[in-house]
Design a protein around this motif. Structure first.
Motif, PDB file in Angstrom:
ATOM      1  N   VAL A 197       5.472  -1.542 -13.604  1.00  0.00           N
ATOM      2  CA  VAL A 197       5.046  -2.293 -14.786  1.00  0.00           C
ATOM      3  C   VAL A 197       4.842  -3.774 -14.465  1.00  0.00           C
ATOM      4  N   GLY A 198       5.556  -4.283 -13.455  1.00  0.00           N
ATOM      5  CA  GLY A 198       5.388  -5.671 -13.050  1.00  0.00           C
ATOM      6  C   GLY A 198       4.309  -5.871 -12.005  1.00  0.00           C
ATOM      7  N   GLN A 199       3.685  -4.769 -11.601  1.00  0.00           N
ATOM      8  CA  GLN A 199       2.625  -4.774 -10.591  1.00  0.00           C
ATOM      9  C   GLN A 199       3.066  -5.494  -9.317  1.00  0.00           C
ATOM     10  N   ASP A 200       4.278  -5.166  -8.885  1.00  0.00           N
ATOM     11  CA  ASP A 200       4.854  -5.743  -7.667  1.00  0.00           C
ATOM     12  C   ASP A 200       4.575  -4.795  -6.504  1.00  0.00           C
ATOM     13  N   ASN A 201       3.431  -4.986  -5.859  1.00  0.00           N
ATOM     14  CA  ASN A 201       3.032  -4.102  -4.761  1.00  0.00           C
ATOM     15  C   ASN A 201       4.007  -4.117  -3.593  1.00  0.00           C
ATOM     16  N   ALA A 202       4.621  -5.255  -3.314  1.00  0.00           N
ATOM     17  CA  ALA A 202       5.543  -5.347  -2.180  1.00  0.00           C
ATOM     18  C   ALA A 202       6.702  -4.367  -2.348  1.00  0.00           C
ATOM     19  N   VAL A 203       7.291  -4.342  -3.522  1.00  0.00           N
ATOM     20  CA  VAL A 203       8.405  -3.415  -3.785  1.00  0.00           C
ATOM     21  C   VAL A 203       7.881  -1.989  -3.900  1.00  0.00           C
ATOM     22  N   TYR A 204       6.836  -1.802  -4.689  1.00  0.00           N
ATOM     23  CA  TYR A 204       6.302  -0.463  -4.971  1.00  0.00           C
ATOM     24  C   TYR A 204       5.921   0.285  -3.691  1.00  0.00           C
ATOM     25  N   GLN A 205       5.229  -0.369  -2.793  1.00  0.00           N
ATOM     26  CA  GLN A 205       4.774   0.305  -1.569  1.00  0.00           C
ATOM     27  C   GLN A 205       5.930   0.656  -0.642  1.00  0.00           C
ATOM     28  N   GLN A 206       7.018  -0.081  -0.690  1.00  0.00           N
ATOM     29  CA  GLN A 206       8.168   0.194   0.174  1.00  0.00           C
ATOM     30  C   GLN A 206       8.971   1.417  -0.271  1.00  0.00           C
ATOM     31  N   LEU A 207       8.707   1.929  -1.460  1.00  0.00           N
ATOM     32  CA  LEU A 207       9.480   3.053  -1.987  1.00  0.00           C
ATOM     33  C   LEU A 207       9.013   4.410  -1.459  1.00  0.00           C
ATOM     34  N   TRP A 208       7.874   4.462  -0.784  1.00  0.00           N
ATOM     35  CA  TRP A 208       7.262   5.726  -0.398  1.00  0.00           C
ATOM     36  C   TRP A 208       7.551   6.080   1.062  1.00  0.00           C
ATOM     37  N   HIS A 209       7.904   7.334   1.292  1.00  0.00           N
ATOM     38  CA  HIS A 209       8.092   7.851   2.649  1.00  0.00           C
ATOM     39  C   HIS A 209       6.720   8.089   3.272  1.00  0.00           C
ATOM     40  N   PRO A 210       6.560   7.851   4.585  1.00  0.00           N
ATOM     41  CA  PRO A 210       5.246   8.065   5.213  1.00  0.00           C
ATOM     42  C   PRO A 210       4.764   9.519   5.137  1.00  0.00           C
ATOM     43  N   ALA A 211       5.677  10.475   4.988  1.00  0.00           N
ATOM     44  CA  ALA A 211       5.293  11.889   4.921  1.00  0.00           C
ATOM     45  C   ALA A 211       5.136  12.372   3.477  1.00  0.00           C
ATOM     46  N   PHE A 212       4.990  11.470   2.525  1.00  0.00           N
ATOM     47  CA  PHE A 212       4.886  11.819   1.107  1.00  0.00           C
ATOM     48  C   PHE A 212       3.779  12.831   0.837  1.00  0.00           C
ATOM     49  N   VAL A 213       4.115  13.820  -0.019  1.00  0.00           N
ATOM     50  CA  VAL A 213       3.141  14.737  -0.614  1.00  0.00           C
ATOM     51  C   VAL A 213       3.537  14.869  -2.083  1.00  0.00           C
ATOM     52  N   GLY A 214       2.566  14.730  -2.972  1.00  0.00           N
ATOM     53  CA  GLY A 214       2.896  14.833  -4.378  1.00  0.00           C
ATOM     54  C   GLY A 214       1.684  15.160  -5.227  1.00  0.00           C
ATOM     55  N   TRP A 215       1.954  15.353  -6.518  1.00  0.00           N
ATOM     56  CA  TRP A 215       0.907  15.699  -7.467  1.00  0.00           C
ATOM     57  C   TRP A 215       0.933  14.685  -8.611  1.00  0.00           C
ATOM     58  N   PRO A 216       0.238  13.567  -8.427  1.00  0.00           N
ATOM     59  CA  PRO A 216       0.248  12.522  -9.456  1.00  0.00           C
ATOM     60  C   PRO A 216      -0.424  12.977 -10.755  1.00  0.00           C
ATOM     61  N   CYS A 217      -0.037  12.359 -11.845  1.00  0.00           N
ATOM     62  CA  CYS A 217      -0.695  12.627 -13.126  1.00  0.00           C
ATOM     63  C   CYS A 217      -2.184  12.354 -13.002  1.00  0.00           C
ATOM     64  N   GLY A 218      -2.973  13.233 -13.592  1.00  0.00           N
ATOM     65  CA  GLY A 218      -4.414  13.048 -13.605  1.00  0.00           C
ATOM     66  C   GLY A 218      -5.129  13.580 -12.376  1.00  0.00           C
ATOM     67  N   PHE A 219      -4.390  14.058 -11.382  1.00  0.00           N
ATOM     68  CA  PHE A 219      -5.015  14.603 -10.183  1.00  0.00           C
ATOM     69  C   PHE A 219      -5.122  16.114 -10.299  1.00  0.00           C
ATOM     70  N   LYS A 220      -6.228  16.684  -9.783  1.00  0.00           N
ATOM     71  CA  LYS A 220      -6.430  18.129  -9.839  1.00  0.00           C
ATOM     72  C   LYS A 220      -5.664  18.862  -8.749  1.00  0.00           C
ATOM     73  N   GLU A 221      -5.322  18.157  -7.693  1.00  0.00           N
ATOM     74  CA  GLU A 221      -4.636  18.760  -6.540  1.00  0.00           C
ATOM     75  C   GLU A 221      -3.565  17.812  -6.023  1.00  0.00           C
ATOM     76  N   PRO A 222      -2.586  18.335  -5.300  1.00  0.00           N
ATOM     77  CA  PRO A 222      -1.611  17.448  -4.646  1.00  0.00           C
ATOM     78  C   PRO A 222      -2.300  16.558  -3.610  1.00  0.00           C
ATOM     79  N   VAL A 223      -1.666  15.426  -3.326  1.00  0.00           N
ATOM     80  CA  VAL A 223      -2.191  14.486  -2.337  1.00  0.00           C
ATOM     81  C   VAL A 223      -1.115  14.200  -1.293  1.00  0.00           C
ATOM     82  N   SER A 224      -1.567  13.820  -0.120  1.00  0.00           N
ATOM     83  CA  SER A 224      -0.621  13.498   0.944  1.00  0.00           C
ATOM     84  C   SER A 224      -0.830  12.066   1.423  1.00  0.00           C
ATOM     85  N   ILE A 225      -1.060  11.186   0.477  1.00  0.00           N
ATOM     86  CA  ILE A 225      -1.229   9.774   0.801  1.00  0.00           C
ATOM     87  C   ILE A 225      -0.329   8.939  -0.104  1.00  0.00           C
ATOM     88  N   ARG A 226       0.008   7.773   0.369  1.00  0.00           N
ATOM     89  CA  ARG A 226       0.759   6.841  -0.467  1.00  0.00           C
ATOM     90  C   ARG A 226      -0.161   6.346  -1.580  1.00  0.00           C
TER      91      ARG A 226
END
Length: 145
Positions: free
Chosen positions: A39-68
């Motif tokens: 909500v604060g649009q703090d990219n520095a903090v937000y980007q550090q929360l993700w593992h490099p091997a992330f796979v997920g299914w974000p809201c609004g996506f038709k398929e899972p993604v394997s990118i940050r």
């Protein structure tokens, strides 16, 4: 239908189980950091929360993604959130949390948008702290039981 019932019972058991461990508490703190950064649009903090091997299914996506997630583009929207924790489970090297979040966005013209989502994140410990390795988002269904 049977699968949903079993999941509902398991979630209920988790919600009414013993007090959360230090691992679970640490991950809930990271979820707060996630939303504060979002909500604060703090990219520095937000980007550090993700593992490099992330796979997920974000809201609004038709398929899972394997990118940050991409970098957030700063804008004039005023955001806030309320998180309603539902359940958590853990194993020696992971914690999975389930929650509902309501994001309220006040647009520059004063219009208010409410976004309700149900979120699942799985976090793993790393030398740099807890990181999101998988997750799933769905639009919250007010009518669901």
């Amino acid at each position: 239908m049977k699968r949903v019932t079993v999941l509902g019972i398991a979630t209920l058991a988790l919600a009414n189980g013993p007090a959360p461990s230090r691992q679970v508490d640490a991950v809930w703190e990271q979820e707060q950091a996630y939303w504060q950064a979002k909500v604060g649009q703090d990219n520095a903090v937000y980007q550090q929360l993700w593992h490099p091997a992330f796979v997920g299914w974000p809201c609004g996506f038709k398929e899972p993604v394997s990118i940050r997630p991409p970098l957030m583009v700063p804008d004039a929207v005023k955001r806030s959130y309320v998180m309603d924790t539902k359940a958590a489970t853990e194993a020696p090297n992971l914690v999975t949390v389930f929650y509902h979040v309501r994001e309220t966005d006040v647009l520059p013209d004063g219009k208010v948008e409410i976004i309700d989502n149900d979120i699942t994140h799985t976090w793993v410990p790393t030398p740099a702290g807890w990181k999101i390795i998988s997750g799933m988002c769905k639009q919250h269904d007010q009518a669901a039981h």
